[in-house]
Design a protein around this motif. Structure first.
Motif, PDB file in Angstrom:
ATOM      1  N   GLY A  35       2.273   0.265   0.523  1.00  0.00           N
ATOM      2  CA  GLY A  35       2.282  -0.287  -0.828  1.00  0.00           C
ATOM      3  C   GLY A  35       1.292  -1.425  -0.988  1.00  0.00           C
ATOM      4  N   VAL A  36       0.861  -1.610  -2.219  1.00  0.00           N
ATOM      5  CA  VAL A  36      -0.122  -2.643  -2.544  1.00  0.00           C
ATOM      6  C   VAL A  36       0.420  -4.025  -2.187  1.00  0.00           C
ATOM      7  CG1 VAL A  36      -1.437  -3.715  -4.411  1.00  0.00           C
ATOM      8  CG2 VAL A  36      -1.204  -1.236  -4.329  1.00  0.00           C
ATOM      9  N   ALA A  37       1.714  -4.270  -2.428  1.00  0.00           N
ATOM     10  CA  ALA A  37       2.287  -5.592  -2.167  1.00  0.00           C
ATOM     11  C   ALA A  37       2.182  -5.979  -0.692  1.00  0.00           C
ATOM     12  CB  ALA A  37       3.738  -5.639  -2.632  1.00  0.00           C
ATOM     13  N   GLN A  38       2.514  -5.053   0.215  1.00  0.00           N
ATOM     14  CA  GLN A  38       2.424  -5.351   1.651  1.00  0.00           C
ATOM     15  C   GLN A  38       0.981  -5.547   2.089  1.00  0.00           C
ATOM     16  OE1 GLN A  38       4.386  -2.535   4.187  1.00  0.00           O
ATOM     17  NE2 GLN A  38       6.430  -3.142   3.498  1.00  0.00           N
ATOM     18  N   ILE A  39       0.089  -4.728   1.583  1.00  0.00           N
ATOM     19  CA  ILE A  39      -1.330  -4.854   1.937  1.00  0.00           C
ATOM     20  C   ILE A  39      -1.876  -6.182   1.422  1.00  0.00           C
ATOM     21  CG2 ILE A  39      -3.632  -3.846   1.652  1.00  0.00           C
ATOM     22  CD1 ILE A  39      -2.179  -1.082   1.408  1.00  0.00           C
ATOM     23  N   ALA A  40      -1.530  -6.539   0.192  1.00  0.00           N
ATOM     24  CA  ALA A  40      -1.982  -7.800  -0.404  1.00  0.00           C
ATOM     25  C   ALA A  40      -1.470  -8.999   0.387  1.00  0.00           C
ATOM     26  CB  ALA A  40      -1.521  -7.890  -1.859  1.00  0.00           C
ATOM     27  N   GLU A  41      -0.206  -8.965   0.762  1.00  0.00           N
ATOM     28  CA  GLU A  41       0.376 -10.062   1.539  1.00  0.00           C
ATOM     29  C   GLU A  41      -0.338 -10.213   2.879  1.00  0.00           C
ATOM     30  OE1 GLU A  41       4.619 -11.413   3.515  1.00  0.00           O
ATOM     31  OE2 GLU A  41       4.606  -9.828   2.025  1.00  0.00           O
ATOM     32  N   GLY A  44      -3.753 -11.656   2.183  1.00  0.00           N
ATOM     33  CA  GLY A  44      -3.762 -12.956   1.511  1.00  0.00           C
ATOM     34  C   GLY A  44      -4.424 -12.893   0.148  1.00  0.00           C
ATOM     35  N   PHE A  45      -4.443 -11.719  -0.459  1.00  0.00           N
ATOM     36  CA  PHE A  45      -5.015 -11.520  -1.790  1.00  0.00           C
ATOM     37  C   PHE A  45      -3.898 -11.286  -2.790  1.00  0.00           C
ATOM     38  CE2 PHE A  45      -8.938  -9.285   0.238  1.00  0.00           C
ATOM     39  CZ  PHE A  45      -9.514 -10.507   0.528  1.00  0.00           C
ATOM     40  N   SER A  46      -4.235 -11.386  -4.063  1.00  0.00           N
ATOM     41  CA  SER A  46      -3.272 -11.014  -5.101  1.00  0.00           C
ATOM     42  C   SER A  46      -3.131  -9.491  -5.110  1.00  0.00           C
ATOM     43  CB  SER A  46      -3.751 -11.489  -6.479  1.00  0.00           C
ATOM     44  OG  SER A  46      -4.883 -10.733  -6.878  1.00  0.00           O
ATOM     45  N   GLU A  47      -2.024  -9.013  -5.660  1.00  0.00           N
ATOM     46  CA  GLU A  47      -1.838  -7.566  -5.765  1.00  0.00           C
ATOM     47  C   GLU A  47      -2.907  -6.948  -6.657  1.00  0.00           C
ATOM     48  OE1 GLU A  47       2.124  -6.076  -6.495  1.00  0.00           O
ATOM     49  OE2 GLU A  47       2.985  -7.759  -5.382  1.00  0.00           O
ATOM     50  N   ARG A  48      -3.274  -7.652  -7.718  1.00  0.00           N
ATOM     51  CA  ARG A  48      -4.294  -7.133  -8.630  1.00  0.00           C
ATOM     52  C   ARG A  48      -5.631  -6.954  -7.912  1.00  0.00           C
ATOM     53  NH1 ARG A  48      -5.190  -8.261 -14.726  1.00  0.00           N
ATOM     54  NH2 ARG A  48      -7.365  -7.686 -14.952  1.00  0.00           N
ATOM     55  N   ARG A  49      -6.053  -7.979  -7.165  1.00  0.00           N
ATOM     56  CA  ARG A  49      -7.312  -7.919  -6.423  1.00  0.00           C
ATOM     57  C   ARG A  49      -7.252  -6.807  -5.362  1.00  0.00           C
ATOM     58  NH1 ARG A  49     -12.484  -7.831  -6.032  1.00  0.00           N
ATOM     59  NH2 ARG A  49     -13.330  -8.702  -4.143  1.00  0.00           N
ATOM     60  N   THR A  50      -6.129  -6.721  -4.682  1.00  0.00           N
ATOM     61  CA  THR A  50      -5.962  -5.705  -3.643  1.00  0.00           C
ATOM     62  C   THR A  50      -6.042  -4.309  -4.249  1.00  0.00           C
ATOM     63  OG1 THR A  50      -4.618  -7.214  -2.338  1.00  0.00           O
ATOM     64  CG2 THR A  50      -4.444  -4.874  -1.814  1.00  0.00           C
ATOM     65  N   PHE A  51      -5.361  -4.096  -5.365  1.00  0.00           N
ATOM     66  CA  PHE A  51      -5.415  -2.783  -6.012  1.00  0.00           C
ATOM     67  C   PHE A  51      -6.846  -2.432  -6.395  1.00  0.00           C
ATOM     68  CE2 PHE A  51      -5.357   0.166  -9.543  1.00  0.00           C
ATOM     69  CZ  PHE A  51      -4.579   1.180  -9.009  1.00  0.00           C
ATOM     70  N   HIS A  52      -7.604  -3.404  -6.912  1.00  0.00           N
ATOM     71  CA  HIS A  52      -8.999  -3.149  -7.278  1.00  0.00           C
ATOM     72  C   HIS A  52      -9.809  -2.737  -6.040  1.00  0.00           C
ATOM     73  CE1 HIS A  52     -12.933  -3.526  -9.105  1.00  0.00           C
ATOM     74  NE2 HIS A  52     -13.271  -4.348  -8.126  1.00  0.00           N
ATOM     75  N   LEU A  53      -9.612  -3.434  -4.923  1.00  0.00           N
ATOM     76  CA  LEU A  53     -10.329  -3.087  -3.691  1.00  0.00           C
ATOM     77  C   LEU A  53      -9.940  -1.697  -3.199  1.00  0.00           C
ATOM     78  CD1 LEU A  53     -10.070  -6.506  -1.847  1.00  0.00           C
ATOM     79  CD2 LEU A  53     -12.157  -5.473  -2.765  1.00  0.00           C
ATOM     80  N   LEU A  59     -11.686  -0.985   0.963  1.00  0.00           N
ATOM     81  CA  LEU A  59     -10.890  -1.350   2.136  1.00  0.00           C
ATOM     82  C   LEU A  59     -10.880  -0.154   3.087  1.00  0.00           C
ATOM     83  CD1 LEU A  59      -7.831  -3.289   0.670  1.00  0.00           C
ATOM     84  CD2 LEU A  59      -9.772  -4.193   1.943  1.00  0.00           C
ATOM     85  N   ALA A  60     -11.687  -0.254   4.125  1.00  0.00           N
ATOM     86  CA  ALA A  60     -11.821   0.842   5.084  1.00  0.00           C
ATOM     87  C   ALA A  60     -10.479   1.181   5.711  1.00  0.00           C
ATOM     88  CB  ALA A  60     -12.826   0.459   6.165  1.00  0.00           C
ATOM     89  N   GLY A  61     -10.175   2.447   5.780  1.00  0.00           N
ATOM     90  CA  GLY A  61      -8.966   2.907   6.436  1.00  0.00           C
ATOM     91  C   GLY A  61      -7.749   2.993   5.534  1.00  0.00           C
ATOM     92  N   ALA A  62      -7.837   2.501   4.312  1.00  0.00           N
ATOM     93  CA  ALA A  62      -6.706   2.611   3.382  1.00  0.00           C
ATOM     94  C   ALA A  62      -6.688   4.021   2.810  1.00  0.00           C
ATOM     95  CB  ALA A  62      -6.841   1.580   2.267  1.00  0.00           C
ATOM     96  N   ARG A  72      -3.347   0.566   7.857  1.00  0.00           N
ATOM     97  CA  ARG A  72      -2.892   0.067   9.160  1.00  0.00           C
ATOM     98  C   ARG A  72      -3.352  -1.381   9.317  1.00  0.00           C
ATOM     99  NH1 ARG A  72      -3.525   3.943  14.166  1.00  0.00           N
ATOM    100  NH2 ARG A  72      -1.953   5.449  13.597  1.00  0.00           N
ATOM    101  N   ARG A  73      -2.464  -2.209   9.823  1.00  0.00           N
ATOM    102  CA  ARG A  73      -2.832  -3.605  10.097  1.00  0.00           C
ATOM    103  C   ARG A  73      -4.033  -3.657  11.039  1.00  0.00           C
ATOM    104  NH1 ARG A  73       2.812  -3.789   9.874  1.00  0.00           N
ATOM    105  NH2 ARG A  73       3.598  -5.427   8.515  1.00  0.00           N
ATOM    106  N   SER A  74      -3.995  -2.846  12.081  1.00  0.00           N
ATOM    107  CA  SER A  74      -5.056  -2.867  13.090  1.00  0.00           C
ATOM    108  C   SER A  74      -6.406  -2.466  12.505  1.00  0.00           C
ATOM    109  CB  SER A  74      -4.694  -1.948  14.260  1.00  0.00           C
ATOM    110  OG  SER A  74      -4.462  -0.625  13.805  1.00  0.00           O
ATOM    111  N   THR A  75      -6.419  -1.500  11.605  1.00  0.00           N
ATOM    112  CA  THR A  75      -7.671  -1.065  10.991  1.00  0.00           C
ATOM    113  C   THR A  75      -8.231  -2.157  10.081  1.00  0.00           C
ATOM    114  OG1 THR A  75      -6.959   1.228  11.072  1.00  0.00           O
ATOM    115  CG2 THR A  75      -8.769   0.716   9.576  1.00  0.00           C
ATOM    116  N   LEU A  76      -7.370  -2.773   9.281  1.00  0.00           N
ATOM    117  CA  LEU A  76      -7.823  -3.855   8.402  1.00  0.00           C
ATOM    118  C   LEU A  76      -8.326  -5.042   9.216  1.00  0.00           C
ATOM    119  CD1 LEU A  76      -5.065  -3.761   5.641  1.00  0.00           C
ATOM    120  CD2 LEU A  76      -7.406  -2.895   5.489  1.00  0.00           C
ATOM    121  N   THR A  77      -7.624  -5.366  10.297  1.00  0.00           N
ATOM    122  CA  THR A  77      -8.038  -6.478  11.158  1.00  0.00           C
ATOM    123  C   THR A  77      -9.403  -6.200  11.775  1.00  0.00           C
ATOM    124  OG1 THR A  77      -5.742  -7.011  11.645  1.00  0.00           O
ATOM    125  CG2 THR A  77      -7.387  -7.867  13.165  1.00  0.00           C
TER     126      THR A  77
END
Length: 88
Positions: A35-41, A44-53, A59-62, A72-77
């Motif tokens: 979900g966008v909320a978990q990815i945003a958290e 450290g971005f807003s949900e709106r910004r995260t959804f746009h990305l 966002l590679a791997g999403a 995946r946390r590992s892919t984003l990291t």
């Protein structure tokens, strides 16, 4: 009443992490953001910004399953580390 989904089926009503955690891949399930909320958290971005990305494939791997975004946390990291190395 809604019919019970078939075994192994992943749809908008069932999260991928629940489907994965039923197997031997608990590491994958714990690494998964749903979900966008978990990815945003996590980012450290807003949900709106995260959804746009996510919607603009920046966002590679999403990925999406049904209507829900996953990453995946590992892919984003790793993506962030590569961007940091490139900016230095």
């Amino acid at each position: 009443m809604k019919p019970e989904p078939s075994a192994g089926r992943i749809d908008g009503d069932h999260t991928l992490s629940a489907a994965i955690s039923s197997g031997d891949s608990n590491d994958v399930a714990s690494d998964l953001l749903t979900g966008v909320a978990q990815i945003a958290e996590f980012l450290g971005f807003s949900e709106r910004r995260t959804f746009h990305l996510l919607a603009s494939n920046k966002l590679a791997g999403a990925f999406r399953i049904g209507r829900r975004w996953h990453a995946r946390r590992s892919t984003l990291t790793e993506t962030i580390r590569r961007l940091e190395r490139g900016a230095a």
